[in-house]
Enzyme design. Sequence first.
Site, PDB file in Angstrom:
ATOM      1  N   GLY A 223       0.693  -1.155  -0.085  1.00 60.82           N
ATOM      2  CA  GLY A 223       0.012  -0.156  -0.053  1.00 60.82           C
ATOM      3  C   GLY A 223       0.931   1.112  -0.157  1.00 60.82           C
ATOM      4  O   GLY A 223       1.855   1.512  -0.722  1.00 60.82           O
TER       5      GLY A 223
ATOM      6  N   THR B 150       6.718  -2.822  11.235  1.00 58.49           N
ATOM      7  CA  THR B 150       6.226  -1.359  11.591  1.00 58.49           C
ATOM      8  C   THR B 150       4.719  -1.348  11.472  1.00 58.49           C
ATOM      9  O   THR B 150       4.312  -0.183  11.480  1.00 58.49           O
ATOM     10  CB  THR B 150       6.992  -0.358  10.903  1.00 58.49           C
TER      11      THR B 150
ATOM     12  N   ARG C  16       1.507  -3.604  12.718  1.00 56.45           N
ATOM     13  CA  ARG C  16       0.766  -3.661  14.105  1.00 56.45           C
ATOM     14  C   ARG C  16       1.500  -4.792  14.667  1.00 56.45           C
ATOM     15  O   ARG C  16       1.669  -6.009  14.018  1.00 56.45           O
ATOM     16  CB  ARG C  16      -0.629  -3.807  13.758  1.00 56.45           C
TER      17      ARG C  16
ATOM     18  N   GLU D 287       2.258  -2.755  24.228  1.00 57.19           N
ATOM     19  CA  GLU D 287       2.829  -1.531  24.221  1.00 57.19           C
ATOM     20  C   GLU D 287       2.452  -0.531  25.300  1.00 57.19           C
ATOM     21  O   GLU D 287       1.040  -0.514  25.493  1.00 57.19           O
ATOM     22  CB  GLU D 287       2.176  -0.774  22.964  1.00 57.19           C
TER      23      GLU D 287
ATOM     24  N   HIS E 187       6.944   2.010  18.874  1.00 55.91           N
ATOM     25  CA  HIS E 187       6.053   2.529  17.935  1.00 55.91           C
ATOM     26  C   HIS E 187       6.430   4.062  17.830  1.00 55.91           C
ATOM     27  O   HIS E 187       5.122   4.927  17.983  1.00 55.91           O
ATOM     28  CB  HIS E 187       4.728   2.593  18.644  1.00 55.91           C
TER      29      HIS E 187
ATOM     30  N   ALA F 264       7.661   4.738  14.819  1.00 61.81           N
ATOM     31  CA  ALA F 264       8.184   4.769  13.307  1.00 61.81           C
ATOM     32  C   ALA F 264       7.527   6.124  12.708  1.00 61.81           C
ATOM     33  O   ALA F 264       7.988   6.823  11.781  1.00 61.81           O
ATOM     34  CB  ALA F 264       7.655   3.815  12.648  1.00 61.81           C
TER      35      ALA F 264
HETATM   36  P1  NAD Z   1      -2.309   0.805   3.195  1.00 63.55           P
HETATM   37  O1  NAD Z   1      -4.037   0.580   3.369  1.00 63.55           O
HETATM   38  O2  NAD Z   1      -2.080   2.091   2.348  1.00 63.55           O
HETATM   39  O3  NAD Z   1      -1.630  -0.309   2.658  1.00 63.55           O
HETATM   40  C1  NAD Z   1      -1.922  -1.809   3.012  1.00 63.55           C
HETATM   41  C2  NAD Z   1      -1.754  -2.646   2.303  1.00 63.55           C
HETATM   42  O4  NAD Z   1      -1.799  -3.889   2.724  1.00 63.55           O
HETATM   43  C3  NAD Z   1      -2.682  -2.593   1.077  1.00 63.55           C
HETATM   44  O5  NAD Z   1      -2.176  -2.617  -0.111  1.00 63.55           O
HETATM   45  C4  NAD Z   1      -3.665  -3.730   1.260  1.00 63.55           C
HETATM   46  O6  NAD Z   1      -4.094  -4.371   0.078  1.00 63.55           O
HETATM   47  C5  NAD Z   1      -2.632  -4.746   1.753  1.00 63.55           C
HETATM   48  N1  NAD Z   1      -3.236  -6.058   2.541  1.00 63.55           N
HETATM   49  C6  NAD Z   1      -4.209  -6.233   3.068  1.00 63.55           C
HETATM   50  N2  NAD Z   1      -4.513  -7.576   3.584  1.00 63.55           N
HETATM   51  C7  NAD Z   1      -3.571  -8.120   3.374  1.00 63.55           C
HETATM   52  C8  NAD Z   1      -3.006  -9.297   3.389  1.00 63.55           C
HETATM   53  N3  NAD Z   1      -3.913 -10.329   4.089  1.00 63.55           N
HETATM   54  N4  NAD Z   1      -1.910  -9.761   2.768  1.00 63.55           N
HETATM   55  C9  NAD Z   1      -1.047  -8.985   2.203  1.00 63.55           C
HETATM   56  N5  NAD Z   1      -1.361  -7.602   1.954  1.00 63.55           N
HETATM   57  C10 NAD Z   1      -2.409  -7.447   2.286  1.00 63.55           C
HETATM   58  O7  NAD Z   1      -1.835   1.152   4.754  1.00 63.55           O
HETATM   59  P2  NAD Z   1      -0.349   1.852   5.026  1.00 63.55           P
HETATM   60  O8  NAD Z   1      -0.709   3.358   5.261  1.00 63.55           O
HETATM   61  O9  NAD Z   1       0.511   1.539   4.200  1.00 63.55           O
HETATM   62  O10 NAD Z   1      -0.148   1.241   6.497  1.00 63.55           O
HETATM   63  C11 NAD Z   1       0.445   0.081   6.584  1.00 63.55           C
HETATM   64  C12 NAD Z   1       0.448  -0.396   8.031  1.00 63.55           C
HETATM   65  O11 NAD Z   1       1.352   0.657   8.908  1.00 63.55           O
HETATM   66  C13 NAD Z   1      -0.835  -0.169   8.798  1.00 63.55           C
HETATM   67  O12 NAD Z   1      -0.863  -1.452   9.381  1.00 63.55           O
HETATM   68  C14 NAD Z   1      -0.563   0.808   9.598  1.00 63.55           C
HETATM   69  O13 NAD Z   1      -1.534   0.977  10.672  1.00 63.55           O
HETATM   70  C15 NAD Z   1       0.581   0.891   9.983  1.00 63.55           C
HETATM   71  N6  NAD Z   1       1.232   2.288  10.279  1.00 63.55           N
HETATM   72  C16 NAD Z   1       2.242   2.143  11.479  1.00 63.55           C
HETATM   73  C17 NAD Z   1       2.709   3.390  11.791  1.00 63.55           C
HETATM   74  C18 NAD Z   1       4.118   3.370  13.049  1.00 63.55           C
HETATM   75  O14 NAD Z   1       4.018   4.424  13.733  1.00 63.55           O
HETATM   76  N7  NAD Z   1       4.314   2.315  13.265  1.00 63.55           N
HETATM   77  C19 NAD Z   1       2.554   4.526  11.286  1.00 63.55           C
HETATM   78  C20 NAD Z   1       1.615   4.632  10.042  1.00 63.55           C
HETATM   79  C21 NAD Z   1       0.835   3.441   9.926  1.00 63.55           C
END
Ligand code: NAD
Length: 342
Positions: A163, A243, A245, A274, A293, A295
Amino acid sequence: MSFKVVYTAASPGADLGEKLLDPLDVTLVKGLWRTEDEILSQARDADAIIGILSVQPFNRRVLGELVNCRIVSSISVGFEAIDLEAASEYGIVATNVPDYCIDEVSGLTITFMLALGHKLLQADRAVKERQVSFTTVGREALTEVLDPMFRMRGQTLGIVGLGRIGTATALKARGLGIRVIAYDPYVLGAVMESRGVAPVDLDTLLRESDFISTHTPLTPETSSMFGYEEFKKMKPTCYFINTARGQCVDQPALIRALQEGLISGAGIDVTVDEPISPDNPLIKMPNVILTGHSAWYSATADREHYYKPMMQVIGALKGEWPLYALNLDAKEKWLEKWGKKG
Ligand code: NAD
C-alpha cells in the site's frame, strides 16, 4: 451556530491545532478517555469528536449513544477500533489520516534494513566496549560480531502489503539497488511491476527474501499472519521487520524463531504489549532493534497528524464531506442531514 467538539485523545503539551477552530463558535473539551463510558460521559452530546480510532472503542454501543455527532475524526492511520457499519447506520462519518507519516515509516524500515544488514548496533557496542578497529588489531574481534555480512546491493526485500508505506519503502529500497518482491492479494501484478516490484505468492516471499517487512493493516486475515510456520520457511540469514501492528505477528513465535536462530534478527517498531513489558525477551536480544511505536514520528508528521484531523472536523462542521472519509456509503445520508444547503 455553536458546536461542541470533544478531543478524547489530547496528549498534554501537543499542539492540537486548536487555533484553527477560532473562526467558529466552538467549545472544545479535551482530555484522555479510554473506555466506552469515559468517552460517552464527555462526548454524548458532541457535534464532533477527535480520537484514536485504532484503539479507542467507537463501537456500535458508543456510536448509537452519540446524539448530535456528525464526525469522528482519528489522529491515527489505523481504524480497527471503530465499527464503520454502525457509523454509517447512524449517519456519522469517520475519518483517519492515511498520509501523514508515509515518509517516516518507510524511512525507518530502510533504516532497520541498513542497521540490521550492517550489524550497526553490534559494531557500535564492540567499539565502545572493547575499542576494536578493523584497521589494526581488531579485525578478528570485529568479524566475530559482524560475520556473516552481505553486500546490500542485490539483496532481496520481501514486502507484505504494497500500500502507501509498502510502496514508499519499495521505491527507497530500489534506490539502494535492492531487489524488491511483494505479496499483496489486493494489488494487481501489473501495478506492482509498474512500481519496479515483482509480485510473488507468500510462500515464495518467505523463502526468497533476505529482509521481510510487513505493511498490512491489522484485520482478521492479517492477525498473527506471521507464525512459527512462516518463520520456519525464512532463510536463517533473513531479517524480519514490523512497523505495521504488533498483532500482525504471533509474538511468542517470533521470539522462539529468534531464540532458535530460524532468522538472523529483527527490527520491531510495534509489539503486542505497548509499552513493551520489562520481561519481554526481545529486550535482551542484541540482534533485535526496538523503537517503541515511534516509526511515524517527525516534527512534520506530528503537526500533520494533529492538524489534518482538526481540518476534517472544521470542514464537517461547515457541512463539507471530508476528504479522508472512511465509510463512503454514509455520504448520501450524511449530506442530506449535515451538508451545506444552497
Ligand atoms: P495501506 O492501506 O495504504 O496499505 C496496506 C496494504 O496492505 C494494502 O495494499 C492492502 O491491499 C494490503 N493488504 C491487506 N490485507 C493483506 C493481506 N492479507 N496480505 C497482504 N497484503 C494485504 O496502509 P499503510 O498506510 O501503508 O499502512 C500500513 C501499516 O502501517 C498499517 O498497519 C498501519 O496501521 C501501520 N502504520 C504504523 C505506523 C507506526 O508508527 N508504526 C504509522 C503509520 C501506519
